[in-house]
Structure formats: structure tokens, C-alpha cells
Design an enzyme around this catalytic site. Structure first.
Site, short mmCIF file in Angstrom:
data_model
loop_
_atom_site.label_atom_id
_atom_site.label_comp_id
_atom_site.label_asym_id
_atom_site.label_seq_id
_atom_site.Cartn_x
_atom_site.Cartn_y
_atom_site.Cartn_z
N ARG A 156 -2.94 -0.63 5.48
CA ARG A 156 -3.78 -1.72 4.89
C ARG A 156 -2.86 -2.88 4.67
O ARG A 156 -3.33 -4.12 5.08
CB ARG A 156 -4.21 -1.10 3.76
N CYS B 185 1.02 -1.27 0.18
CA CYS B 185 0.04 -0.07 0.01
C CYS B 185 0.97 1.38 -0.19
O CYS B 185 2.20 1.01 -0.15
CB CYS B 185 -0.97 0.05 1.20
N ASP C 209 -7.50 4.11 1.58
CA ASP C 209 -6.50 4.34 2.59
C ASP C 209 -7.42 5.03 3.61
O ASP C 209 -7.86 6.10 3.78
CB ASP C 209 -5.48 5.17 2.08
#
Length: 198
Positions: free
Chosen positions: A54, A48, A166
Site C-alpha cells: 500500500r 503501512c 492490506d
């Protein structure tokens, strides 16, 4: 009445923008599952942007879900790592730690790490959260010819958008939603990687 106009227009614009994501999801999901089943490597790398929310959560989930499972013939152990594109050495934010802990997962020792060419030998399956990350990886590592999947393409449910957003600097509820989706997508991936014993 005037206050609702812009919100309605914004909502309509958002719905139109992500309509292709919703319509193409069943096809993309089938293709992603097929690619995962056909992959024959021994290391998963989850990426990520910052590697603090994440991807570390997805990596911990995948390690837990793969533990003790029977995998593809010839693969004794499937390694799982997480990386990012910016600023190494950072810990996960408080909400990421809290939401993961509520699910029995400990992210407290994690520190962000960068993706680098030395990690990639062509046998990895790379998992990204957004389409632009796949483009960025292909640009950064043009010699890498292994598979790069969007984790959200494996989502078993109906989706609003393809990307797994996000949650950084967002409320705890957003972390809950994002982590729920990551768990569901990881379970789908594991189902593709595990060989049924019969």
C-alpha cells in the site's frame, strides 16, 4: 438453509461493526481535507504495516500526481517517501508489481524501509492506512507533534470501512480494489495541497 444462517449473521455483524466508519466518513473527510490544506511542511511520508504493497504504491502515485503541479507558497518541492513498521529490505509481492505496472507504475526497485525517529523533524505529514497505525506512531515517537492522517479519510466515494485493507496474500482482484482506492484518496490529497493558479 443452515449453510446460509452463519453467513448471514457474519454479514450482519460486519455491517454493524463498520457502521460508524460509514456514518462518520463525511465529517472525517472534511476534517482531513482541512488538515491537509492547512499543513505547511515539505515532506509526505506514507506508511503501512510492511511497506511492500500500500505505502509504496501510494508514494509513487503521489509523486506522479504532484509532478509539475503548483504547490503552496514557499514550498518549491514536496518530497514523498514510504515506510513501514516491520522487516526492511523486502520487495513488493508479484501482484503489487503487476497491478502497478498495468497502471504505468514501476515498483520493481522498491525495498521496504522502516520508519525511524531520524526521519521525523515535525514538518512531515504522515499518512497511514489504519487507525491503529496512527496510535502506534504516537506511541513510538511521542515527541512528534505533526499531523497524522488516515489516507482512507480522504476517500471521495462511499466507504465500507475507514481502513485501506492490506491485500497481502490475497487475490489479484483485491490488489486492484485497494490500489483503486489509494489512487482516489491520493488525488483528493493532491487537490488539497495544490494551489490553484488564477
Amino acid at each position: 438453509m443452515t449453510d446460509r444462517g452463519p453467513l448471514t449473521l457474519r454479514g450482519i455483524a460486519r455491517a454493524i461493526r463498520y457502521t460508524p466508519d460509514r456514518l462518520l466518513h463525511p465529517l472525517r473527510r472534511r476534517a482531513a481535507r482541512k488538515r491537509a490544506r492547512e499543513w505547511g511542511g515539505d515532506r509526505l511520508v506514507v506508511l503501512c504495516h510492511g511497506n511492500i504493497c500500500r505505502s509504496p504504491f501510494a508514494a509513487v502515485i503521489l509523486r506522479r500526481q504532484l509532478q509539475g503541479e503548483v504547490r503552496r507558497p514557499g514550498v518549491e518541492y514536496l518530497a514523498v517517501e514510504s515506510r513501514g513498521f516491520i522487516l526492511p529490505g523486502r520487495p513488493p509481492p508479484p501482484y503489487a508489481l503487476e497491478v502497478a505496472a498495468a497502471r504505468g507504475l514501476d515498483l520493481s526497485a522498491h525495498r521496504s524501509r522502516l520508519i525511524d525517529e531520524g526521519l521525523l523533524d515535525g514538518s512531515e505529514l504522515l499518512l497511514v492506512m489504519e487507525a491503529r497505525q496512527r496510535i502506534e506512531l504516537r506511541s513510538m515517537f511521542s515527541s512528534f507533534d505533526g499531523p497524522i492522517l488516515l489516507l482512507g479519510d480522504l476517500d471521495p466515494g462511499r466507504i465500507r470501512r475507514r481502513a485501506i485493507l492490506d491485500p497481502i496474500d490475497r487475490p489479484r482482484a483485491d490488489f486492484e480494489c485497494v490500489f483503486d482506492r489509494i489512487q482516489a484518496c491520493c488525488r483528493e490529497l493532491v487537490d488539497c495541497l495544490v494551489v490553484a493558479t488564477s
